[in-house]
Design a protein around this motif. Structure first.
Motif, PDB file in Angstrom:
ATOM      1  N   TYR A 574      18.493  33.670  79.615  1.00  0.00           N
ATOM      2  CA  TYR A 574      17.760  34.932  79.737  1.00  0.00           C
ATOM      3  C   TYR A 574      16.460  34.827  78.953  1.00  0.00           C
ATOM      4  CZ  TYR A 574      19.550  35.747  75.021  1.00  0.00           C
ATOM      5  OH  TYR A 574      19.830  35.619  73.690  1.00  0.00           O
ATOM      6  N   VAL A 575      15.559  35.732  79.228  1.00  0.00           N
ATOM      7  CA  VAL A 575      14.329  35.877  78.450  1.00  0.00           C
ATOM      8  C   VAL A 575      14.204  37.337  78.053  1.00  0.00           C
ATOM      9  CG1 VAL A 575      13.121  33.932  79.505  1.00  0.00           C
ATOM     10  CG2 VAL A 575      12.922  36.194  80.540  1.00  0.00           C
ATOM     11  N   LYS A 576      13.624  37.569  76.885  1.00  0.00           N
ATOM     12  CA  LYS A 576      13.371  38.924  76.415  1.00  0.00           C
ATOM     13  C   LYS A 576      11.873  39.174  76.435  1.00  0.00           C
ATOM     14  CE  LYS A 576      17.480  39.786  73.620  1.00  0.00           C
ATOM     15  NZ  LYS A 576      17.999  40.143  72.276  1.00  0.00           N
ATOM     16  N   LEU A 577      11.476  40.082  77.298  1.00  0.00           N
ATOM     17  CA  LEU A 577      10.061  40.416  77.436  1.00  0.00           C
ATOM     18  C   LEU A 577       9.550  40.967  76.114  1.00  0.00           C
ATOM     19  CD1 LEU A 577       8.267  40.172  79.970  1.00  0.00           C
ATOM     20  CD2 LEU A 577       8.560  42.621  80.295  1.00  0.00           C
ATOM     21  N   ASP A 578       8.394  40.489  75.684  1.00  0.00           N
ATOM     22  CA  ASP A 578       7.858  40.885  74.383  1.00  0.00           C
ATOM     23  C   ASP A 578       7.703  42.405  74.289  1.00  0.00           C
ATOM     24  OD1 ASP A 578       6.707  39.977  71.811  1.00  0.00           O
ATOM     25  OD2 ASP A 578       4.915  40.996  72.575  1.00  0.00           O
ATOM     26  N   GLN A 579       7.907  42.921  73.073  1.00  0.00           N
ATOM     27  CA  GLN A 579       7.854  44.367  72.866  1.00  0.00           C
ATOM     28  C   GLN A 579       6.488  44.953  73.180  1.00  0.00           C
ATOM     29  OE1 GLN A 579       9.503  45.773  69.160  1.00  0.00           O
ATOM     30  NE2 GLN A 579      10.792  43.956  68.947  1.00  0.00           N
ATOM     31  N   SER A 580       5.455  44.123  73.110  1.00  0.00           N
ATOM     32  CA  SER A 580       4.115  44.645  73.358  1.00  0.00           C
ATOM     33  C   SER A 580       3.972  45.194  74.775  1.00  0.00           C
ATOM     34  CB  SER A 580       3.079  43.547  73.113  1.00  0.00           C
ATOM     35  OG  SER A 580       3.297  42.444  73.977  1.00  0.00           O
ATOM     36  N   PHE A 581       4.732  44.672  75.729  1.00  0.00           N
ATOM     37  CA  PHE A 581       4.623  45.145  77.105  1.00  0.00           C
ATOM     38  C   PHE A 581       5.165  46.562  77.250  1.00  0.00           C
ATOM     39  CE2 PHE A 581       4.624  40.519  77.537  1.00  0.00           C
ATOM     40  CZ  PHE A 581       3.501  40.346  78.326  1.00  0.00           C
ATOM     41  N   ALA A 582       6.092  46.936  76.380  1.00  0.00           N
ATOM     42  CA  ALA A 582       6.590  48.312  76.412  1.00  0.00           C
ATOM     43  C   ALA A 582       5.553  49.293  75.882  1.00  0.00           C
ATOM     44  CB  ALA A 582       7.877  48.427  75.595  1.00  0.00           C
ATOM     45  N   SER A 607      17.847  35.761  83.726  1.00  0.00           N
ATOM     46  CA  SER A 607      17.913  37.196  83.489  1.00  0.00           C
ATOM     47  C   SER A 607      16.730  37.639  82.628  1.00  0.00           C
ATOM     48  CB  SER A 607      19.231  37.575  82.809  1.00  0.00           C
ATOM     49  OG  SER A 607      20.333  37.219  83.620  1.00  0.00           O
ATOM     50  N   VAL A 608      16.281  38.859  82.864  1.00  0.00           N
ATOM     51  CA  VAL A 608      15.138  39.408  82.127  1.00  0.00           C
ATOM     52  C   VAL A 608      15.588  40.664  81.389  1.00  0.00           C
ATOM     53  CG1 VAL A 608      12.797  40.323  82.278  1.00  0.00           C
ATOM     54  CG2 VAL A 608      13.517  38.486  83.817  1.00  0.00           C
ATOM     55  N   ILE A 609      15.341  40.689  80.089  1.00  0.00           N
ATOM     56  CA  ILE A 609      15.653  41.843  79.243  1.00  0.00           C
ATOM     57  C   ILE A 609      14.344  42.359  78.669  1.00  0.00           C
ATOM     58  CG2 ILE A 609      16.866  42.636  77.177  1.00  0.00           C
ATOM     59  CD1 ILE A 609      18.895  40.362  77.674  1.00  0.00           C
ATOM     60  N   VAL A 610      14.088  43.629  78.843  1.00  0.00           N
ATOM     61  CA  VAL A 610      12.875  44.230  78.303  1.00  0.00           C
ATOM     62  C   VAL A 610      13.214  44.826  76.934  1.00  0.00           C
ATOM     63  CG1 VAL A 610      13.310  46.397  79.535  1.00  0.00           C
ATOM     64  CG2 VAL A 610      11.024  45.877  78.719  1.00  0.00           C
ATOM     65  N   THR A 611      12.345  44.619  75.962  1.00  0.00           N
ATOM     66  CA  THR A 611      12.596  45.059  74.584  1.00  0.00           C
ATOM     67  C   THR A 611      11.573  46.112  74.178  1.00  0.00           C
ATOM     68  OG1 THR A 611      11.203  43.301  73.661  1.00  0.00           O
ATOM     69  CG2 THR A 611      13.534  42.806  73.992  1.00  0.00           C
ATOM     70  N   GLY A 612      11.836  46.746  73.035  1.00  0.00           N
ATOM     71  CA  GLY A 612      10.916  47.754  72.508  1.00  0.00           C
ATOM     72  C   GLY A 612      11.011  49.083  73.218  1.00  0.00           C
ATOM     73  N   ASN A 628      17.003  43.080  84.219  1.00  0.00           N
ATOM     74  CA  ASN A 628      18.466  43.104  84.118  1.00  0.00           C
ATOM     75  C   ASN A 628      18.981  44.016  83.021  1.00  0.00           C
ATOM     76  OD1 ASN A 628      17.596  40.091  84.974  1.00  0.00           O
ATOM     77  ND2 ASN A 628      19.457  40.679  86.041  1.00  0.00           N
ATOM     78  N   GLY A 629      18.259  44.069  81.899  1.00  0.00           N
ATOM     79  CA  GLY A 629      18.737  44.866  80.779  1.00  0.00           C
ATOM     80  C   GLY A 629      17.589  45.350  79.927  1.00  0.00           C
ATOM     81  N   TYR A 630      17.933  46.195  78.948  1.00  0.00           N
ATOM     82  CA  TYR A 630      16.903  46.730  78.052  1.00  0.00           C
ATOM     83  C   TYR A 630      17.464  46.861  76.641  1.00  0.00           C
ATOM     84  CZ  TYR A 630      19.322  51.197  78.889  1.00  0.00           C
ATOM     85  OH  TYR A 630      20.263  52.195  78.993  1.00  0.00           O
ATOM     86  N   GLN A 631      16.541  46.854  75.678  1.00  0.00           N
ATOM     87  CA  GLN A 631      16.909  46.887  74.263  1.00  0.00           C
ATOM     88  C   GLN A 631      15.835  47.657  73.513  1.00  0.00           C
ATOM     89  OE1 GLN A 631      16.895  43.048  72.436  1.00  0.00           O
ATOM     90  NE2 GLN A 631      17.759  43.727  70.505  1.00  0.00           N
TER      91      GLN A 631
END
Length: 641
Positions: A574-582, A607-612, A628-631
């Motif tokens: 999986y990869v976690k999209l950097d918080q800056s994109f949020a 899988s792609v997880i968006v953070t922030g 796929n997911g969020y945090q």
């Protein structure tokens, strides 16, 4: 079942059927031949014995009769001879038990040969002297049948072995191009595009290979186009066109990510009003060229700090984000920055130490700073420097440090040795469901009956090069506390830059994971910056994690400016999209950039997880992108007891 095994099984079955058929025909022919031969011998013996017994029967010489019968009977080819005298009805019988040497009894018990007997009447002229009945002994038939079939089976077995071995190697050679096609297809399915396959000589397979090569080239072109699209969108959205540096939007996002992570450092804002004088005197073309040269110098010659982000946030304003540095390092960076600016001013024909100002603010360890507050402090320091005609002004914080660097060293060493850490974890939820994908672990330090959060001690872990020791301690404690038994989802552990580059840590981690039953529920996260800075170390660590049954992911995905091709070789889960994109504004250009990043990862089945994510409105922007997911603090961390 593979095609090779299917063809091999088919040839094996056909050859076995042919051999069985030949064996069956051979067996029946042999048995029939032996039966006819025994019947012919029996007829001859019956006729010959009848002629020999006529004189003795006429004379009534019983002794001679017995002698003549024994001569024939003792040859062993007959099971029973029965002679009945017609004169007085006297009956004589000779018996021979069925015993055959060299033939198994079970073979004899199968009864392949029926009882063959011949009964004849011995006469002299018109007078009937006796009745003779001879029963053939099957021993000869069984002996010959066993010998012939044994030899036939041996020959057939040798031919069978030769045939299947030849078929195996022959099929392997014939199907070698097909195996190469299968491996190439698997590589294409994993989005691994190697060199084209050589067309085989087999015409049918040649067409297939050429089709696969064409398909692979087209897919490779598609993914390269996606990568180029991401680069173009990032350049268009996040890069200043004149200087080639990141713009305000990128810097704002990086500051937000920096403040959300356990880190230290400083923010520097500079306003170079002397560039306006260059514009007025020489025109905008010379000004833009001066900005470009200055930007290159700022990136090349200004060093002395750890990770540094330089951005042009307005026409004459530049921002410098220093990550994981202390005041002493910030001071050295400031001196280099002043020297670089003055050198470029002299080249442009301006007086040094005039017409510019710099404002510096440090990040507080309390962790309550926001993007607007730290930018406000840096801007206030900048404006004060401009008003007072000073080259810089340092915003002095009234915050008191908990400990000095040496005190932090002692306390961290003691905490690591005694494992004085407590954990929190934060759930990563699947989009559109209430299911959790994983839980990310966070640690707190117990110091003098106080809980110290990671934002306060992690900067010193980096500064004191204790990252490997800390990661080793935390991983051991996670296993000792049996955290993997408390949840069904994987537990994500963030690794420090030092651990990623430490070969000894790699060896220890591989051995530790093999010795402990983690059930594949441990996953490790590598920051994207480490992949760009030390690709070989990251690749070695990922190989160890795979061999140990653990998974890994990429944190801060999309933060760095560079190609996404590393995803094809690393293959993270999986990869976690950097918080800056949020934090980006909800506009079409930003949405397209996020969509392109998500498509690059999902195109490789990652899988792609968006953070922030702080609130539902932010999450709603990413749902159409099929993440796929969020945090984020929309699901705040939970204390572990």
């Amino acid at each position: 079942m593979t095609l090779f095994r299917q063809l091999y099984s088919l040839l094996f079955g056909l050859f076995l059927l042919v051999i069985a058929s030949l064996g069956y025909v051979q067996f029946n022919e042999t048995r029939s031949f032996l039966s006819k031969q025994m019947e012919s011998d029996l007829n001859n013996a019956s006729h010959s014995l009848g002629l020999m017994l006529v004189p003795a029967l006429e004379a009534g010489d019983m002794a001679t009769v017995e002698t003549l019968v024994n001569v024939i009977f003792e040859g062993g080819y007959y099971q029973q001879v029965e002679l009945t005298w017609m004169v007085d009805g006297k009956q004589q019988t000779w018996n021979n038990a069925i015993r055959v040497r060299g033939v198994p009894q079970w073979f004899i018990d199968l009864g392949f040969f029926p009882t063959i007997d011949r009964e004849s009447t011995i006469t002299s002229g018109w007078i009937q002297l006796a009745k003779l009945k001879i029963t053939a002994h099957p021993g000869y038939g069984y002996n010959e049948l066993w010998r012939i079939m044994s030899n036939t089976i041996i020959v057939f077995s040798i031919l069978f072995l030769i045939a299947i071995i030849t078929a195996r190697f022959g099929l392997s050679w014939i199907l070698k191009p097909l195996n190469e096609i299968a491996e190439h297809a698997k590589s294409v399915a994993r989005r691994e595009f190697g060199p084209d396959m050589k067309p085989p000589k087999t015409l049918e397979l040649k067409d297939v290979v050429e089709a696969f090569n064409s398909m692979s080239a087209q897919l490779k072109q598609i993914f390269n186009a996606l990568d180029e699209e991401v680069s173009e969108l990032r350049t268009k959205n996040l890069v200043d066109g004149v200087s080639g540096l990141p713009n305000r939007q990128y810097m704002t996002g990086r500051i937000a990510s920096w403040l959300s992570e356990p880190s230290s450092g400083a923010l520097i804002l500079s306003q170079l009003t002397w560039l306006e004088d260059v514009h007025r005197r020489y025109g905008y073309q010379v000004r833009d060229e001066t900005i470009k040269l200055l930007s290159q110098r700022l990136q090349e010659n200004v060093s002395g700090a750890g990770e540094t982000v330089v951005a042009r946030i307005s026409a004459y304003e530049f921002a410098f984000l220093l990550i994981n540095v202390e005041r002493e390092q910030t001071s050295k960076y400031l001196q280099q920055l002043l020297r670089t600016i003055n050198q470029e001013m002299v080249k442009a024909g301006c007086k040094p130490n005039e017409d510019y100002g710099i404002g510096i603010t440090e990040r507080s360890s309390s962790g309550d700073a926001t993007v607007s507050s730290i930018l406000g402090k840096a801007d206030n320091a900048l404006q004060l420097a401009l008003r007072e005609h000073k080259t810089y002004h340092w915003y002095e914080s009234s915050e008191q440090q908990l400990f000095t660097r040496e005190q932090w060293r002692d306390k961290l060493v003691a905490a690591i040795n005694n494992k004085q850490f407590r954990f929190r974890w934060q759930a990563i939820q699947q989009v559109g469901t209430s299911k959790y994908l994983q839980r990310e672990i966070f640690c707190q330090l117990q110091v003098e009956d106080k809980q110290v959060h990671a934002g306060q001690f992690m900067p010193y872990v980096e500064l004191l090069s204790m990252g490997s020791l800390l990661d080793r301690c935390l991983i051991e404690k996670i296993v000792e506390d049996r955290l993997v038994d408390k949840v069904e989802q994987p537990i994500a552990v963030n690794l420090t830059h030092q651990s990623i580059s430490d070969v000894k840590f790699h060896e220890w981690l591989g051995q530790f994971l093999k010795e402990n039953h983690h059930r594949g529920l441990l996953t490790f996260e590598l920051p994207e910056s480490s992949i760009y800075s030390d690709n070989s170390a990251c690749e070695a660590l990922c190989r160890i994690l795979r061999d140990s049954g653990a998974s890994f992911g990429i944190d801060h995905f999309g933060r760095q400016f560079g190609s996404m091709n590393y995803l094809q070789s690393f293959r993270p889960a999986y990869v976690k999209l950097d918080q800056s994109f949020a934090q980006f504004d909800d506009n079409e250009r930003n949405t397209e950039l996020c969509r392109a990043l998500v498509n690059v990862a999902k195109g490789l089945d990652i899988s792609v997880i968006v953070t922030g994510i702080q609130e539902q409105a932010q999450l709603d922007r990413f749902i159409p992108l099929k993440v796929n997911g969020y945090q984020g603090f929309i699901l705040p961390p939970e204390e572990l007891k």
